[in-house]
Design a protein around this motif. Structure first.
Motif, PDB file in Angstrom:
ATOM      1  N   LYS A  76      64.614  56.358  69.945  1.00  0.00           N
ATOM      2  CA  LYS A  76      63.311  57.742  69.596  1.00  0.00           C
ATOM      3  C   LYS A  76      62.023  56.823  69.207  1.00  0.00           C
ATOM      4  O   LYS A  76      60.590  57.234  68.643  1.00  0.00           O
ATOM      5  CB  LYS A  76      63.488  59.032  68.709  1.00  0.00           C
ATOM      6  CG  LYS A  76      64.322  59.579  69.338  1.00  0.00           C
ATOM      7  CD  LYS A  76      64.331  60.232  68.391  1.00  0.00           C
ATOM      8  CE  LYS A  76      64.928  61.059  66.544  1.00  0.00           C
ATOM      9  NZ  LYS A  76      64.840  62.101  65.782  1.00  0.00           N
ATOM     10  N   ALA A  77      61.917  55.419  67.864  1.00  0.00           N
ATOM     11  CA  ALA A  77      61.401  54.905  67.766  1.00  0.00           C
ATOM     12  C   ALA A  77      60.707  53.638  68.494  1.00  0.00           C
ATOM     13  O   ALA A  77      59.811  52.871  68.449  1.00  0.00           O
ATOM     14  CB  ALA A  77      61.524  54.653  66.061  1.00  0.00           C
ATOM     15  N   SER A 135      69.101  64.419  74.790  1.00  0.00           N
ATOM     16  CA  SER A 135      69.962  64.786  74.235  1.00  0.00           C
ATOM     17  C   SER A 135      70.882  63.324  73.718  1.00  0.00           C
ATOM     18  O   SER A 135      70.482  63.107  75.282  1.00  0.00           O
ATOM     19  CB  SER A 135      70.595  65.818  73.977  1.00  0.00           C
ATOM     20  OG  SER A 135      72.149  65.320  73.656  1.00  0.00           O
ATOM     21  N   ALA A 136      71.375  63.047  73.503  1.00  0.00           N
ATOM     22  CA  ALA A 136      72.337  61.942  73.351  1.00  0.00           C
ATOM     23  C   ALA A 136      73.618  61.986  73.833  1.00  0.00           C
ATOM     24  O   ALA A 136      74.320  61.115  74.538  1.00  0.00           O
ATOM     25  CB  ALA A 136      73.059  61.639  71.623  1.00  0.00           C
ATOM     26  N   TYR A 139      70.036  57.024  80.327  1.00  0.00           N
ATOM     27  CA  TYR A 139      69.916  58.906  79.840  1.00  0.00           C
ATOM     28  C   TYR A 139      69.649  59.719  81.297  1.00  0.00           C
ATOM     29  O   TYR A 139      68.779  58.964  82.155  1.00  0.00           O
ATOM     30  CB  TYR A 139      68.702  59.146  79.343  1.00  0.00           C
ATOM     31  CG  TYR A 139      68.813  58.945  77.771  1.00  0.00           C
ATOM     32  CD1 TYR A 139      69.599  59.799  77.002  1.00  0.00           C
ATOM     33  CD2 TYR A 139      69.200  57.249  77.536  1.00  0.00           C
ATOM     34  CE1 TYR A 139      69.972  59.007  75.822  1.00  0.00           C
ATOM     35  CE2 TYR A 139      69.075  56.855  76.197  1.00  0.00           C
ATOM     36  CZ  TYR A 139      70.055  57.737  75.164  1.00  0.00           C
ATOM     37  OH  TYR A 139      69.664  57.458  73.917  1.00  0.00           O
ATOM     38  N   GLN A 173      62.024  57.486  75.882  1.00  0.00           N
ATOM     39  CA  GLN A 173      62.660  58.454  75.197  1.00  0.00           C
ATOM     40  C   GLN A 173      61.524  59.375  75.133  1.00  0.00           C
ATOM     41  O   GLN A 173      60.359  59.458  73.916  1.00  0.00           O
ATOM     42  CB  GLN A 173      63.011  58.084  74.262  1.00  0.00           C
ATOM     43  CG  GLN A 173      64.430  59.306  74.324  1.00  0.00           C
ATOM     44  CD  GLN A 173      65.421  59.352  72.349  1.00  0.00           C
ATOM     45  OE1 GLN A 173      65.333  58.158  72.605  1.00  0.00           O
ATOM     46  NE2 GLN A 173      65.299  60.056  71.501  1.00  0.00           N
ATOM     47  N   LYS A 179      66.968  45.883  68.057  1.00  0.00           N
ATOM     48  CA  LYS A 179      66.944  47.431  67.363  1.00  0.00           C
ATOM     49  C   LYS A 179      67.914  47.923  67.558  1.00  0.00           C
ATOM     50  O   LYS A 179      68.191  49.006  66.836  1.00  0.00           O
ATOM     51  CB  LYS A 179      65.564  47.935  67.748  1.00  0.00           C
ATOM     52  CG  LYS A 179      64.381  47.429  67.790  1.00  0.00           C
ATOM     53  CD  LYS A 179      63.695  47.005  66.051  1.00  0.00           C
ATOM     54  CE  LYS A 179      62.728  47.185  65.117  1.00  0.00           C
ATOM     55  NZ  LYS A 179      61.814  47.537  65.628  1.00  0.00           N
ATOM     56  N   SER A 224      70.662  52.983  70.363  1.00  0.00           N
ATOM     57  CA  SER A 224      71.438  54.095  69.321  1.00  0.00           C
ATOM     58  C   SER A 224      70.534  55.405  70.044  1.00  0.00           C
ATOM     59  O   SER A 224      69.414  54.655  70.105  1.00  0.00           O
ATOM     60  CB  SER A 224      71.933  54.761  67.597  1.00  0.00           C
ATOM     61  OG  SER A 224      70.724  54.614  66.973  1.00  0.00           O
ATOM     62  N   TRP A 225      70.797  57.026  70.123  1.00  0.00           N
ATOM     63  CA  TRP A 225      69.459  57.746  70.534  1.00  0.00           C
ATOM     64  C   TRP A 225      68.990  57.859  69.200  1.00  0.00           C
ATOM     65  O   TRP A 225      67.316  58.168  69.403  1.00  0.00           O
ATOM     66  CB  TRP A 225      70.406  58.878  70.622  1.00  0.00           C
ATOM     67  CG  TRP A 225      69.443  60.278  71.116  1.00  0.00           C
ATOM     68  CD1 TRP A 225      68.907  60.200  72.097  1.00  0.00           C
ATOM     69  CD2 TRP A 225      68.523  61.202  69.744  1.00  0.00           C
ATOM     70  NE1 TRP A 225      68.008  61.092  72.144  1.00  0.00           N
ATOM     71  CE2 TRP A 225      68.413  61.831  70.835  1.00  0.00           C
ATOM     72  CE3 TRP A 225      68.851  61.404  69.057  1.00  0.00           C
ATOM     73  CZ2 TRP A 225      67.618  63.271  70.217  1.00  0.00           C
ATOM     74  CZ3 TRP A 225      68.338  62.599  68.424  1.00  0.00           C
ATOM     75  CH2 TRP A 225      67.525  63.393  69.148  1.00  0.00           C
ATOM     76  N   ASP A 226      68.968  57.785  68.150  1.00  0.00           N
ATOM     77  CA  ASP A 226      68.161  58.033  66.589  1.00  0.00           C
ATOM     78  C   ASP A 226      67.549  56.755  66.903  1.00  0.00           C
ATOM     79  O   ASP A 226      65.624  56.815  66.783  1.00  0.00           O
ATOM     80  CB  ASP A 226      68.849  57.895  65.430  1.00  0.00           C
ATOM     81  CG  ASP A 226      69.503  59.171  65.148  1.00  0.00           C
ATOM     82  OD1 ASP A 226      68.830  60.292  66.002  1.00  0.00           O
ATOM     83  OD2 ASP A 226      70.237  59.715  64.368  1.00  0.00           O
ATOM     84  N   VAL A 227      67.844  55.328  67.130  1.00  0.00           N
ATOM     85  CA  VAL A 227      66.852  54.545  67.126  1.00  0.00           C
ATOM     86  C   VAL A 227      65.574  54.254  68.523  1.00  0.00           C
ATOM     87  O   VAL A 227      65.010  53.773  68.624  1.00  0.00           O
ATOM     88  CB  VAL A 227      67.661  53.332  67.076  1.00  0.00           C
ATOM     89  CG1 VAL A 227      66.499  51.186  67.145  1.00  0.00           C
ATOM     90  CG2 VAL A 227      68.512  52.600  65.830  1.00  0.00           C
TER      91      VAL A 227
END
Length: 422
Positions: free
Chosen positions: A180-181, A355-356, A364, A251, A172, A175-178
Motif C-alpha cells: 500500500k505504501a 484484498s490480500a 493480484y 495498488q 521494502k 506483504s499487502w500492507d507494505v
C-alpha cells in the motif's frame, strides 16, 4: 729539522681530521639515502608491503572468481545455490551486504564477501572486483535480471520476485500492507520452464511477438504487471471515457476499464485502446532496458502453469475444479458476486489489489474484478479476454477463463494487464 717534522705531523693530522669529517658526512648522506630508499611512500619496504597486500588481495579475488566460474549452469547463467556452496569452500570467507541478513546466503548480485580481510565484490554480470571498467553491473536475484532503472522490492523466484521503478521501494518487502505504501509501478517475474508453448503463440504483430518470444527463451521468463492496469484519476472511469488517462501499475488505483482492445473492429488496427496504452507505457515512463506490451495469451497460460503446474495436464481438469485451487476454480480468491455476503464491494469493480486474499505469486486480481484483454485472437473477428470478473463466479470464470469480444467493445467489466520483456 725537528721543528719541521712537527709541522708536517700537524699538517698531516689536520688533513686526516678533515677527511674523517668528510667521510662521516658522506656516510650520513648515504645512510639517509638508504633509509629513504627503504622507507617512505616510495620506499623499498613500503613497495614490498604494497606488493604483498596486492598479492593477498589478488589471491582473495582469484578464489572468488573460481567460485563464480564454477557456479555457471548449462544455460550460461549463475546458479545462486551453486555459488553459495562454492563460496563456503573458501577458508577465511565471511559474508557482507545482503547475505548477513539472509542466513549467510547470497540471494542477489551485486554483493560483497570478505576473504582474509579483503572485501571482494561480485558484480551483477559475474565479474569480480572493480568490474574492469565495465558498466554492466546489473542486479541479479536468484538468476533473474533486475532491469536497469528498476529496483528489487522483495520476494523469491518461487513466490514471485517483485520489482519497482521507484528507488524508494527497494527492499521494502512484498506483504499487502507494505504494498500500500510503495510508490512505483510494480512487476513480477514469471519463470518459464516450458519454452515450447511460446513457439506457437498467437500474434497480431509477428515481429513484436518474435521479439518477446526470443527474450523469454533467452532469459527463461518475463515480467507481468503486479496489478491490473490502473489509472491516475481519483475517480472511477465511466463509459465513453476514452484513453486519455495515464496508466499505473500500483495498488489502490482505479481500474482502467471501459477500454476496448482498440478503437476499431478491424483486427489489424491497434490504436485507441488497451494495445496502444500497453505498448506506449515503457516509453512514457522512460524505460530503456525493457519493452512493454499487452499480455499475450501464451504469457497468461505461462502464469497459470507457474501457479499450478498441473494446469498443463488437461486430464487433471476435473481434479483441479474440485480442489478450488485458484487456476481452474477461483472461488473465494477473487472479487466475485458469489462473495457478496463477505465482500465489501458487493459484486462491484474495486480498486487494484484491494484484498490480500486476491494475490497469488505476488500477482493480484488474476481472478475476478475485470476481464483482461490479451493479444490473442478469438476466432477471426475478436480478441481474447482472460480471467474472471466481478459479476461472475469463481467456478464459471476462474483465473484461467478464456473468452472474447470484438476489438472495439468496452465495458465496466473489461480492463487489461501489461507485461515487460528484457
Amino acid at each position: 729539522m725537528k721543528n719541521l717534522g712537527k709541522q708536517k705531523n700537524k699538517k698531516n693530522g689536520g688533513i686526516t681530521l678533515i677527511a674523517l669529517v668528510i667521510t662521516i658526512i658522506v656516510l650520513l648522506i648515504l645512510a639517509g639515502v638508504t633509509i629513504a630508499t627503504l622507507t617512505g611512500d616510495n620506499g623499498i619496504l613500503t613497495k614490498a608491503q604494497e606488493a604483498s597486500e596486492d598479492t593477498k588481495r589478488a589471491n582473495a579475488e582469484e578464489q572468488v572468481k573460481l567460485a563464480v566460474q564454477a557456479s555457471y549452469g548449462t544455460d550460461g547463467k549463475i546458479n545462486m545455490d551453486t555459488l553459495n556452496n562454492e563460496l563456503k569452500k573458501i577458508e577465511g570467507l565471511t559474508y557482507k551486504g545482503s547475505a548477513i541478513s539472509d542466513s549467510n546466503k547470497i540471494t542477489s548480485l551485486p554483493d560483497t564477501v570478505n576473504v582474509d580481510g579483503y572485501d571482494v565484490t561480485i558484480n551483477g554480470n559475474g565479474s569480480v572486483g572493480d568490474n574492469g571498467g565495465n558498466d554492466n553491473t546489473e542486479t541479479i536475484v536468484e538468476g533473474v535480471t533486475i532491469p536497469d532503472g528498476f529496483y528489487y522490492v522483495g520476494g523469491s523466484k518461487e513466490e514471485g520476485i517483485v520489482i519497482s521503478d521507484d528507488p524508494n521501494d527497494e527492499n521494502k518487502g512484498t506483504s499487502w500492507d507494505v504494498a500500500k505504501a510503495l510508490k512505483g509501478n510494480q512487476f513480477v517475474w514469471v519463470p518459464v520452464e516450458d519454452d515450447s508453448a511460446f513457439e506457437n503463440g498467437y500474434a497480431n504483430e509477428v515481429s513484436e511477438y518474435n521479439a518477446m518470444k526470443e527474450s523469454v527463451l533467452e532469459h527463461d521468463g518475463f515480467y507481468v504487471g503486479r496489478y491490473e492496469a490502473g489509472t491516475t484519476s481519483t475517480e472511477p472511469r465511466a463509459e465513453n471515457s476514452g484513453i486519455e488517462d495515464d496508466v499505473v501499475v500500483k495498488q489502490g488505483a482505479n481500474v482502467y476499464n471501459y477500454i476496448g482492445w482498440s478503437n476499431s473492429n478491424d483486427m489489424t488496427v491497434e490504436t485507441g485502446g488497451a494495445v496502444q496504452k500497453a505498448k506506449e507505457f515503457a516509453d512514457e515512463k522512460g524505460y530503456t532496458s525493457v519493452t512493454s506490451t499487452l499480455i499475450y495469451g501464451v504469457q497468461w497460460d505461462a502464469i497459470m502453469a507457474w501457479i499450478e503446474p498441473r494446469y498443463k495436464d488437461k486430464n487433471k481438469a476435473e481434479e483441479l475444479l474440485a480442489e478450488k485451487n485458484f487456476v481452474a476454480n477461483s472461488t473465494g480468491k477473487g472479487n466475485y458476486k458469489e462473495d457478496e455476503n463477505t465482500n465489501p464491494w458487493k459484486g462491484k469493480v474495486t480498486t487494484t489489489g484491494a484484498s490480500a486474499d486476491y494475490a497469488v505469486k505476488n500477482i493480484y486480481d488474476l481472478a475476478g474484478n475485470v476481464y483482461e484483454w490479451t493479444m490473442e485472437s478469438y476466432y477471426t473477428n475478436g480478441r481474447v479476454c482472460r480471467g474472471g470478473h466481478y459479476n461472475g463466479t469463481g467456478f464459471n470464470n476462474p483465473a484461467s477463463f478464456r473468452g472474447g469480444g470484438s476489438p472495439a467493445s468496452s465495458s465496466v467489466d473489461i480492463g487489461f494487464r501489461l507485461t515487460l520483456y528484457l
